[in-house]
Design a protein around this motif. Structure first.
Motif, mmCIF file in Angstrom:
data_model
loop_
_atom_site.group_PDB
_atom_site.id
_atom_site.type_symbol
_atom_site.label_atom_id
_atom_site.label_comp_id
_atom_site.label_asym_id
_atom_site.label_seq_id
_atom_site.Cartn_x
_atom_site.Cartn_y
_atom_site.Cartn_z
ATOM 1 N N TRP A 54 0.847 -1.187 0.000
ATOM 2 C CA TRP A 54 0.000 0.000 0.000
ATOM 3 C C TRP A 54 0.885 1.240 0.000
ATOM 4 C CZ3 TRP A 54 -5.130 -0.830 -0.593
ATOM 5 C CH2 TRP A 54 -5.583 -2.126 -0.332
ATOM 6 N N ASP A 55 0.442 2.286 -0.702
ATOM 7 C CA ASP A 55 1.216 3.523 -0.739
ATOM 8 C C ASP A 55 1.087 4.310 0.553
ATOM 9 O OD1 ASP A 55 2.269 3.440 -3.486
ATOM 10 O OD2 ASP A 55 0.164 3.523 -4.058
ATOM 11 N N VAL A 56 -0.091 4.268 1.164
ATOM 12 C CA VAL A 56 -0.337 4.960 2.433
ATOM 13 C C VAL A 56 -1.340 4.146 3.242
ATOM 14 C CG1 VAL A 56 -1.248 7.045 3.549
ATOM 15 C CG2 VAL A 56 0.079 7.258 1.455
ATOM 16 N N VAL A 57 -1.132 4.113 4.555
ATOM 17 C CA VAL A 57 -2.108 3.520 5.468
ATOM 18 C C VAL A 57 -2.729 4.649 6.284
ATOM 19 C CG1 VAL A 57 -2.491 1.988 7.429
ATOM 20 C CG2 VAL A 57 -0.920 1.301 5.602
ATOM 21 N N LEU A 58 -4.048 4.760 6.240
ATOM 22 C CA LEU A 58 -4.804 5.773 6.979
ATOM 23 C C LEU A 58 -5.602 5.049 8.051
ATOM 24 C CD1 LEU A 58 -5.895 8.737 7.217
ATOM 25 C CD2 LEU A 58 -7.607 8.101 5.508
ATOM 26 N N SER A 59 -5.210 5.215 9.323
ATOM 27 C CA SER A 59 -5.775 4.380 10.378
ATOM 28 C C SER A 59 -6.333 5.207 11.534
ATOM 29 C CB SER A 59 -4.704 3.425 10.928
ATOM 30 O OG SER A 59 -5.200 2.688 12.041
ATOM 31 N N ASP A 60 -7.466 4.730 12.049
ATOM 32 C CA ASP A 60 -7.997 5.280 13.297
ATOM 33 C C ASP A 60 -7.038 4.937 14.430
ATOM 34 O OD1 ASP A 60 -9.737 6.544 15.024
ATOM 35 O OD2 ASP A 60 -10.932 4.739 15.365
ATOM 36 N N LEU A 61 -7.012 5.778 15.449
ATOM 37 C CA LEU A 61 -6.104 5.542 16.565
ATOM 38 C C LEU A 61 -6.682 4.562 17.571
ATOM 39 C CD1 LEU A 61 -3.474 6.243 18.051
ATOM 40 C CD2 LEU A 61 -4.681 8.159 19.107
ATOM 41 N N GLN A 62 -7.919 4.803 18.000
ATOM 42 C CA GLN A 62 -8.522 3.984 19.045
ATOM 43 C C GLN A 62 -9.440 2.932 18.423
ATOM 44 O OE1 GLN A 62 -10.325 6.784 21.803
ATOM 45 N NE2 GLN A 62 -8.418 6.924 22.953
ATOM 46 N N MET A 63 -8.987 1.683 18.473
ATOM 47 C CA MET A 63 -9.773 0.552 17.982
ATOM 48 C C MET A 63 -9.615 -0.600 18.960
ATOM 49 S SD MET A 63 -8.905 0.542 13.872
ATOM 50 C CE MET A 63 -7.127 0.409 14.137
ATOM 51 N N GLY A 65 -8.788 -4.291 20.353
ATOM 52 C CA GLY A 65 -7.793 -5.276 19.919
ATOM 53 C C GLY A 65 -6.532 -4.580 19.472
ATOM 54 N N ILE A 66 -6.200 -4.716 18.203
ATOM 55 C CA ILE A 66 -5.017 -4.066 17.630
ATOM 56 C C ILE A 66 -5.379 -2.623 17.290
ATOM 57 C CG2 ILE A 66 -3.384 -4.097 15.707
ATOM 58 C CD1 ILE A 66 -3.778 -7.102 15.537
ATOM 59 N N ASP A 67 -4.848 -1.667 18.071
ATOM 60 C CA ASP A 67 -5.201 -0.264 17.845
ATOM 61 C C ASP A 67 -4.249 0.378 16.848
ATOM 62 O OD1 ASP A 67 -2.839 0.202 19.200
ATOM 63 O OD2 ASP A 67 -3.786 0.965 21.023
ATOM 64 N N GLY A 68 -4.392 1.686 16.666
ATOM 65 C CA GLY A 68 -3.594 2.385 15.669
ATOM 66 C C GLY A 68 -2.102 2.345 15.942
ATOM 67 N N LEU A 69 -1.702 2.420 17.214
ATOM 68 C CA LEU A 69 -0.280 2.366 17.550
ATOM 69 C C LEU A 69 0.311 1.000 17.239
ATOM 70 C CD1 LEU A 69 -0.072 4.362 20.913
ATOM 71 C CD2 LEU A 69 0.738 5.065 18.658
ATOM 72 N N ASP A 70 -0.438 -0.068 17.558
ATOM 73 C CA ASP A 70 0.029 -1.418 17.234
ATOM 74 C C ASP A 70 0.164 -1.591 15.718
ATOM 75 O OD1 ASP A 70 0.004 -2.134 19.937
ATOM 76 O OD2 ASP A 70 -2.084 -2.796 19.847
ATOM 77 N N LEU A 71 -0.820 -1.077 14.990
ATOM 78 C CA LEU A 71 -0.784 -1.185 13.535
ATOM 79 C C LEU A 71 0.383 -0.387 12.968
ATOM 80 C CD1 LEU A 71 -2.137 -2.260 10.980
ATOM 81 C CD2 LEU A 71 -3.598 -0.223 10.995
#
Length: 248
Positions: A54-63, A65-71
């Motif tokens: 992927w060229d860019v990953v756009l992720s929410d922070l608070q999720m 299980g695996i949250d944005g920091l883990d991702l």
């Protein structure tokens, strides 16, 4: 005459556990011409990251299980050149700042404006292209010689090689002079990629091509509202080249 092949669309993976945010963001980015993948959890996103690039990953922070920091940590390990942009609510801006310290390129606050998100994505694509170019150049230097694209065995060239060896590990500013077309940027790249900053960005800037009124903003950045048209915070090129080389 053969038709020119259109470039493949840039690929953005959107990760959020809120279906409405996923749908809205997908529509926005698809209309903007991007190829969009969507994941409703960090776990699903990890699977998709393992399947393709992927060229860019756009992720929410608070999720859950695996949250944005883990991702973010997983993306940086699996694909270090892939920029990650964090989406966050107003109440978690400090957490987003922490994410940037951990390696995220940028963050946007929800609900975000379309222009703000698209501008952040464009900066991410520019950063990815720059890092890929630098990686190719580092490989070229490693394959050819410690002096990269420089070729020649004359006494004058040997003096240049000796000088590069001397200043390659230095953190000092270097002034390179010469007529147009004599290879000043080639020398600058050689100093960078054969020295202690070879794994950092090399950012060349054509100052003469920049309008005088924009030069300061491009070099040092600005905050939103600093002048008419400054709708968002902008990082300067000095910050983009942090730890590396800025060639003016």
């Amino acid at each position: 005459m053969n038709a020119l092949r259109k470039p493949d669309p840039k690929r953005v993976l959107v990760v959020d556990d809120d279906p409405s945010i996923l749908a809205m963001t997908e529509d926005l980015l698809t209309d903007a011409g991007y190829e969009v993948g969507r994941s409703s959890s960090g776990k699903e996103a990890l699977e998709r990251i393992g399947e393709r690039e992927w060229d860019v990953v756009l992720s929410d922070l608070q999720m859950p299980g695996i949250d944005g920091l883990d991702l973010l940590a997983a993306v940086r390990e699996h694909s270090p050149d892939t920029p990650v942009i964090i989406m966050t609510a107003f109440g978690t801006i400090q957490s987003a700042v922490d994410a940037m310290r951990a390696g995220a390129l940028d963050f946007v606050t929800k609900p975000f404006r379309a222009g703000e998100l698209l501008l952040s994505l464009e900066r991410a694509f520019e950063r990815r292209a720059l890092e890929q170019e630098n990686r190719v150049l580092r490989r070229a230097v490693a394959r050819s010689s410690s002096f990269g694209e420089l070729v020649g065995k004359s006494p004058a060239m040997n003096e240049i090689y000796a000088l590069i060896r001397k200043i390659g590990a230095s953190r000092s500013h270097v002034l390179i002079t010469g007529e147009s077309g004599t290879g000043k940027e080639v020398v600058a790249r050689t100093i960078h990629f054969s020295g202690s900053r070879a794994d950092k960005p090399f950012v060349p800037i054509n100052c003469t091509a920049m309008p005088e009124g924009l030069l300061e903003s491009e070099l040092f950045g600005h905050v939103r509202g600093a002048f008419t048209g400054a709708h968002v915070n902008k990082k300067g090129l000095f910050e983009a080249a942090a730890g590396g080389t800025l060639f003016l």
